[in-house]
Design a protein around this motif. Structure first.
Motif, short mmCIF file in Angstrom:
data_model
loop_
_atom_site.label_atom_id
_atom_site.label_comp_id
_atom_site.label_asym_id
_atom_site.label_seq_id
_atom_site.Cartn_x
_atom_site.Cartn_y
_atom_site.Cartn_z
N VAL A 142 57.83 103.95 -107.67
CA VAL A 142 57.24 104.60 -106.49
C VAL A 142 55.73 104.34 -106.46
O VAL A 142 55.16 104.02 -105.40
N VAL B 86 53.61 102.60 -103.50
CA VAL B 86 52.49 103.29 -102.86
C VAL B 86 51.28 102.36 -102.81
O VAL B 86 50.57 102.26 -101.80
N SER C 112 54.72 103.47 -96.70
CA SER C 112 54.84 104.89 -96.39
C SER C 112 56.01 105.48 -97.18
O SER C 112 56.81 104.75 -97.76
N ASN C 113 56.11 106.81 -97.16
CA ASN C 113 57.23 107.46 -97.86
C ASN C 113 58.57 106.98 -97.32
O ASN C 113 59.52 106.76 -98.07
N GLU D 209 63.83 110.52 -98.14
CA GLU D 209 62.38 110.64 -97.98
C GLU D 209 61.87 111.88 -98.73
O GLU D 209 60.76 111.87 -99.28
N THR E 221 61.46 110.97 -102.26
CA THR E 221 60.27 110.14 -102.40
C THR E 221 59.02 111.00 -102.46
O THR E 221 58.14 110.77 -103.30
N ARG E 222 58.93 111.99 -101.58
CA ARG E 222 57.76 112.88 -101.58
C ARG E 222 57.64 113.59 -102.93
O ARG E 222 56.53 113.77 -103.44
N VAL F 58 56.24 111.12 -105.45
CA VAL F 58 54.80 110.90 -105.24
C VAL F 58 54.00 112.09 -105.76
O VAL F 58 52.98 111.92 -106.43
N ARG G 11 46.97 109.59 -102.48
CA ARG G 11 47.72 108.34 -102.57
C ARG G 11 46.77 107.16 -102.77
O ARG G 11 47.10 106.19 -103.45
#
Length: 223
Positions: free
Chosen positions: A166, A170, A175-176, A187, A190-191, A194, A206
């Motif tokens: 990830v 980034v 983007s996510n 998604e 993914t958040r 991150v 980011r």
């Protein structure tokens, strides 16, 4: 159809030098996918104009602003904008003599930064990246800042294989949603990844994560 969607990316230009504002406006206005919706002479003026725009539901997508301005400087303006209007992205214009302000702007939520010597194509690319919720790093500024970022190997080693993947994505500006599609995960997941990466590496944005990834060799530096 523009890259951002059905309409051009709406941009507010903020700089205390009229010649700079007019110059930026001149080469942005020839682009079909970017629309300059206003100018502000300093940070306070920008905040005032955004308040008016918000009342008419005409907020810009991206604010392009100088870091060194009277009344309310760029880093303070960035924090004010991102906290009040989370969907409005900020791209800062900087010089090598303003690294402290760059760090403050990044901590305040800036989506990207580029040098004042940047050409029209670079400025447009930074605006488009910010509108997509991507990261834009001026390579020269990124190299300067990565020298000042503390990124112990223990921090990277604390990342899981998926978190490292990830982080690498980034750093490439994805983007996510794009990361989720590439890794075939949601998604929301993914958040979470991150957030875990930022927490483990003790970073606040980011953009900082992207710089660490480049510095540590996870991805090649941008040209």
């Amino acid at each position: 159809m523009t890259e951002h969607g059905a309409r051009p990316v709406r941009v507010l230009i903020v700089d205390d030098h009229a010649v700079v504002r007019r110059g930026i406006r001149a080469y942005l206005e020839v682009l079909d996918d970017i629309e300059v919706v206003g100018e502000a002479v300093d940070g306070q003026d920008a905040v005032d104009k955004l308040e008016t725009m918000a009342a008419h539901r005409e907020l810009p997508d991206v604010v392009l602003l100088d870091l060194l301005m009277p009344r309310l400087d760029g880093s303070a303006t960035t924090s004010r904008i991102t906290s009040t209007y989370p969907r409005v992205k900020v791209v800062v214009l900087t010089s090598f003599g303003e690294m402290e302000r760059v760090r403050a702007a990044l901590a305040g939520g800036a989506s990207g930064y580029l040098l004042k010597s940047a050409g029209p194509a670079e400025v447009a690319a930074a605006i488009q990246a910010a509108a997509r919720d991507d990261v834009f790093l001026d390579p020269a500024v990124a190299r300067r800042l990565t020298q000042e970022i503390v990124s112990p190997s223990t921090g990277l080693s604390a990342l899981t294989e998926r978190e490292r993947a990830v982080l690498s994505l980034v750093a490439t500006g994805k983007s996510n949603k794009a990361i989720a599609d590439e890794l075939v995960i949601s998604e929301r997941t993914t958040r979470t990844h991150v957030s875990n990466v930022l927490r483990k590496l003790q970073l606040t944005s980011r953009t900082q994560a992207a710089m660490v990834a480049v510095h540590e060799g996870l991805v090649p530096p941008q040209n």
